[in-house]
Design a protein around this motif. Structure first.
Motif, PDB file in Angstrom:
ATOM      1  N   THR A  73      -7.990  40.073  49.182  1.00 52.90           N
ATOM      2  CA  THR A  73      -6.624  40.471  49.519  1.00 52.90           C
ATOM      3  C   THR A  73      -6.583  41.224  50.844  1.00 52.90           C
ATOM      4  O   THR A  73      -5.710  40.975  51.693  1.00 52.90           O
ATOM      5  N   ILE A  74      -7.519  42.128  51.043  1.00 52.20           N
ATOM      6  CA  ILE A  74      -7.540  42.923  52.275  1.00 52.20           C
ATOM      7  C   ILE A  74      -7.755  42.037  53.495  1.00 52.20           C
ATOM      8  O   ILE A  74      -7.049  42.154  54.496  1.00 52.20           O
ATOM      9  N   THR A  75      -8.716  41.132  53.417  1.00 54.67           N
ATOM     10  CA  THR A  75      -9.007  40.299  54.583  1.00 54.67           C
ATOM     11  C   THR A  75      -7.873  39.320  54.873  1.00 54.67           C
ATOM     12  O   THR A  75      -7.702  38.891  56.015  1.00 54.67           O
ATOM     13  N   ALA A  76      -7.086  38.977  53.856  1.00 59.98           N
ATOM     14  CA  ALA A  76      -5.939  38.095  54.067  1.00 59.98           C
ATOM     15  C   ALA A  76      -4.763  38.866  54.670  1.00 59.98           C
ATOM     16  O   ALA A  76      -4.083  38.376  55.576  1.00 59.98           O
ATOM     17  N   GLU A  77      -4.543  40.082  54.168  1.00 59.47           N
ATOM     18  CA  GLU A  77      -3.397  40.875  54.615  1.00 59.47           C
ATOM     19  C   GLU A  77      -3.664  41.662  55.890  1.00 59.47           C
ATOM     20  O   GLU A  77      -2.752  41.880  56.694  1.00 59.47           O
ATOM     21  N   GLN A  78      -4.912  42.110  56.062  1.00 58.46           N
ATOM     22  CA  GLN A  78      -5.259  42.982  57.189  1.00 58.46           C
ATOM     23  C   GLN A  78      -6.447  42.375  57.944  1.00 58.46           C
ATOM     24  O   GLN A  78      -7.589  42.827  57.789  1.00 58.46           O
ATOM     25  N   PRO A  79      -6.222  41.355  58.749  1.00 55.98           N
ATOM     26  CA  PRO A  79      -7.324  40.640  59.413  1.00 55.98           C
ATOM     27  C   PRO A  79      -8.223  41.530  60.271  1.00 55.98           C
ATOM     28  O   PRO A  79      -9.396  41.210  60.474  1.00 55.98           O
ATOM     29  N   GLU A  80      -7.683  42.646  60.756  1.00 57.76           N
ATOM     30  CA  GLU A  80      -8.485  43.516  61.622  1.00 57.76           C
ATOM     31  C   GLU A  80      -9.371  44.471  60.827  1.00 57.76           C
ATOM     32  O   GLU A  80     -10.257  45.113  61.395  1.00 57.76           O
ATOM     33  N   CYS A  81      -9.126  44.573  59.540  1.00 56.33           N
ATOM     34  CA  CYS A  81      -9.918  45.474  58.694  1.00 56.33           C
ATOM     35  C   CYS A  81     -11.170  44.738  58.216  1.00 56.33           C
ATOM     36  O   CYS A  81     -11.099  43.611  57.738  1.00 56.33           O
ATOM     37  N   ARG A  82     -12.311  45.393  58.339  1.00 60.68           N
ATOM     38  CA  ARG A  82     -13.581  44.802  57.920  1.00 60.68           C
ATOM     39  C   ARG A  82     -14.047  45.445  56.613  1.00 60.68           C
ATOM     40  O   ARG A  82     -13.829  46.632  56.376  1.00 60.68           O
ATOM     41  N   VAL A  83     -14.703  44.647  55.786  1.00 57.83           N
ATOM     42  CA  VAL A  83     -15.219  45.135  54.507  1.00 57.83           C
ATOM     43  C   VAL A  83     -16.732  44.966  54.470  1.00 57.83           C
ATOM     44  O   VAL A  83     -17.250  43.888  54.793  1.00 57.83           O
ATOM     45  N   ILE A  84     -17.423  46.021  54.077  1.00 53.56           N
ATOM     46  CA  ILE A  84     -18.860  45.948  53.805  1.00 53.56           C
ATOM     47  C   ILE A  84     -19.036  46.116  52.308  1.00 53.56           C
ATOM     48  O   ILE A  84     -18.657  47.131  51.732  1.00 53.56           O
ATOM     49  N   ALA A  85     -19.581  45.083  51.666  1.00 52.38           N
ATOM     50  CA  ALA A  85     -19.791  45.116  50.218  1.00 52.38           C
ATOM     51  C   ALA A  85     -21.077  45.872  49.906  1.00 52.38           C
ATOM     52  O   ALA A  85     -22.113  45.640  50.535  1.00 52.38           O
ATOM     53  N   LEU A  86     -20.983  46.763  48.938  1.00 51.17           N
ATOM     54  CA  LEU A  86     -22.143  47.536  48.496  1.00 51.17           C
ATOM     55  C   LEU A  86     -22.399  47.259  47.029  1.00 51.17           C
ATOM     56  O   LEU A  86     -21.471  47.259  46.224  1.00 51.17           O
ATOM     57  N   THR A  87     -23.648  47.024  46.679  1.00 51.56           N
ATOM     58  CA  THR A  87     -23.972  46.762  45.286  1.00 51.56           C
ATOM     59  C   THR A  87     -25.357  47.280  44.955  1.00 51.56           C
ATOM     60  O   THR A  87     -26.203  47.441  45.841  1.00 51.56           O
ATOM     61  N   HIS A 197     -16.335  30.783  70.534  1.00 49.32           N
ATOM     62  CA  HIS A 197     -15.689  29.481  70.384  1.00 49.32           C
ATOM     63  C   HIS A 197     -15.936  28.903  68.991  1.00 49.32           C
ATOM     64  O   HIS A 197     -15.030  28.323  68.379  1.00 49.32           O
ATOM     65  N   VAL A 198     -17.163  29.037  68.500  1.00 48.08           N
ATOM     66  CA  VAL A 198     -17.501  28.520  67.168  1.00 48.08           C
ATOM     67  C   VAL A 198     -16.632  29.175  66.105  1.00 48.08           C
ATOM     68  O   VAL A 198     -16.035  28.507  65.256  1.00 48.08           O
ATOM     69  N   LEU A 199     -16.549  30.491  66.148  1.00 50.77           N
ATOM     70  CA  LEU A 199     -15.772  31.213  65.140  1.00 50.77           C
ATOM     71  C   LEU A 199     -14.295  30.848  65.226  1.00 50.77           C
ATOM     72  O   LEU A 199     -13.641  30.624  64.198  1.00 50.77           O
ATOM     73  N   ALA A 200     -13.767  30.761  66.453  1.00 48.34           N
ATOM     74  CA  ALA A 200     -12.348  30.459  66.625  1.00 48.34           C
ATOM     75  C   ALA A 200     -12.017  29.043  66.174  1.00 48.34           C
ATOM     76  O   ALA A 200     -11.041  28.817  65.454  1.00 48.34           O
ATOM     77  N   LYS A 201     -12.828  28.076  66.567  1.00 52.68           N
ATOM     78  CA  LYS A 201     -12.553  26.679  66.230  1.00 52.68           C
ATOM     79  C   LYS A 201     -12.669  26.412  64.736  1.00 52.68           C
ATOM     80  O   LYS A 201     -11.949  25.568  64.188  1.00 52.68           O
ATOM     81  N   LEU A 202     -13.576  27.119  64.067  1.00 51.02           N
ATOM     82  CA  LEU A 202     -13.798  26.883  62.640  1.00 51.02           C
ATOM     83  C   LEU A 202     -13.002  27.843  61.760  1.00 51.02           C
ATOM     84  O   LEU A 202     -13.080  27.765  60.530  1.00 51.02           O
ATOM     85  N   GLY A 203     -12.246  28.740  62.382  1.00 50.39           N
ATOM     86  CA  GLY A 203     -11.427  29.671  61.616  1.00 50.39           C
ATOM     87  C   GLY A 203     -12.241  30.664  60.811  1.00 50.39           C
ATOM     88  O   GLY A 203     -11.868  31.029  59.692  1.00 50.39           O
ATOM     89  N   LEU A 204     -13.349  31.133  61.388  1.00 51.29           N
ATOM     90  CA  LEU A 204     -14.242  32.062  60.702  1.00 51.29           C
ATOM     91  C   LEU A 204     -14.049  33.471  61.237  1.00 51.29           C
ATOM     92  O   LEU A 204     -13.826  33.664  62.433  1.00 51.29           O
ATOM     93  N   ARG A 205     -14.164  34.453  60.353  1.00 49.55           N
ATOM     94  CA  ARG A 205     -13.965  35.846  60.759  1.00 49.55           C
ATOM     95  C   ARG A 205     -15.143  36.380  61.554  1.00 49.55           C
ATOM     96  O   ARG A 205     -14.972  37.163  62.488  1.00 49.55           O
ATOM     97  N   ASP A 206     -16.356  35.992  61.174  1.00 48.25           N
ATOM     98  CA  ASP A 206     -17.529  36.579  61.807  1.00 48.25           C
ATOM     99  C   ASP A 206     -18.755  35.719  61.527  1.00 48.25           C
ATOM    100  O   ASP A 206     -18.675  34.654  60.923  1.00 48.25           O
ATOM    101  N   ARG A 207     -19.898  36.217  61.933  1.00 49.43           N
ATOM    102  CA  ARG A 207     -21.150  35.458  61.833  1.00 49.43           C
ATOM    103  C   ARG A 207     -21.583  35.253  60.391  1.00 49.43           C
ATOM    104  O   ARG A 207     -22.223  34.248  60.072  1.00 49.43           O
ATOM    105  N   VAL A 208     -21.262  36.205  59.521  1.00 49.88           N
ATOM    106  CA  VAL A 208     -21.636  36.040  58.120  1.00 49.88           C
ATOM    107  C   VAL A 208     -20.988  34.789  57.540  1.00 49.88           C
ATOM    108  O   VAL A 208     -21.634  33.985  56.861  1.00 49.88           O
ATOM    109  N   GLN A 209     -19.708  34.603  57.815  1.00 46.15           N
ATOM    110  CA  GLN A 209     -19.031  33.411  57.309  1.00 46.15           C
ATOM    111  C   GLN A 209     -19.602  32.149  57.939  1.00 46.15           C
ATOM    112  O   GLN A 209     -19.644  31.092  57.305  1.00 46.15           O
ATOM    113  N   ALA A 210     -20.067  32.251  59.183  1.00 44.75           N
ATOM    114  CA  ALA A 210     -20.694  31.099  59.829  1.00 44.75           C
ATOM    115  C   ALA A 210     -21.993  30.723  59.123  1.00 44.75           C
ATOM    116  O   ALA A 210     -22.293  29.532  58.932  1.00 44.75           O
ATOM    117  N   VAL A 211     -22.770  31.723  58.716  1.00 46.08           N
ATOM    118  CA  VAL A 211     -24.011  31.459  57.987  1.00 46.08           C
ATOM    119  C   VAL A 211     -23.710  30.770  56.662  1.00 46.08           C
ATOM    120  O   VAL A 211     -24.333  29.768  56.299  1.00 46.08           O
TER     121      VAL A 211
END
Length: 225
Positions: A73-87, A197-211
């Protein structure tokens, strides 16, 4: 002279001790501002909707709304906000689902404070972070899943130029722009441009999503049985 840019960091975890430790870590950094805390996903959503938050340190297993749903929800509503998952768990299914939901990073809760601090600065700069000790398990997790999405792989190939496609494969190694530049005998600035360019063309937020995309589509990865 003005001071360093302040990174506004929120902490969301249902364990009071963990929240306190993370808050102390945030407040100890001159370029961080503590933006608030919460005990579950509902609190996380309230925080980012009511104030500016640059990075959320997000627990995954929480009552009411868990960290995965809150991250999506956060990444959809607030594209500039980044989340680091901790577990606590070394890349269990929750962690992988959080990355797919849009988390820019994944770290274990027993990571050193310096690692978490560096991760906050890294994702705020627009990059992704996966704990090195879990990268192999992430790849194995994806490889053990359903067959690669061949149609999506073909779409990716058709969308990117040959150099951009090569850059995507290099991103999937987890290496830095500098390391990729050295391997491809290009300047770091050129690689940075290709990555953008890769991230923009593929609609990815960052390198993690690219991986994740590279492995899910079968463009890279261990041999499948």
């Amino acid at each position: 002279m003005s001071g360093p840019e302040q990174i506004r960091v929120a902490v969301v975890d249902d364990q009071e001790l963990m929240r306190s430790a993370l808050r102390m870590m945030v407040e100890s950094q001159s370029d961080f501002t503590f933006a608030g805390e919460g005990v579950d996903g509902l609190d996380a959503l309230a925080l980012v909707r009511s104030r500016r938050v640059d990075v959320v340190l997000m627990d995954l297993r929480m009552p009411r709304i868990d960290g995965i749903q809150a991250t999506a929800t956060i990444t959809a509503e607030q594209p500039e906000c980044r989340v680091i998952a901790l577990t606590t768990f070394d890349l269990d299914d929750y962690a992988f689902r959080a990355l797919r939901a849009g988390a820019s990073g994944f770290l274990l809760k027993d990571a050193r404070s310096e690692e978490i601090v560096d991760a906050v600065r890294t994702v705020h700069a627009g990059h992704g972070v996966i704990a090195p000790s879990t990268t192999r398990r992430l790849i194995e997790h994806i490889a053990a899943g359903p067959d690669p999405d061949a149609a999506r792989a073909a779409e990716v190939r058709g969308t990117l130029t040959p150099r951009e496609f090569d850059t995507l494969l290099e991103i999937a190694t987890g290496d830095t722009n500098r390391e990729i530049a050295e391997r491809l005998h290009l300047s770091e600035a050129t690689i940075k441009t290709h990555v953008g360019h890769v991230l923009a063309k593929l609609g990815l937020r960052d390198r993690v999503q690219a991986v994740v995309l590279a492995y899910e589509t079968g463009l890279v990865g261990p041999p499948r049985r």
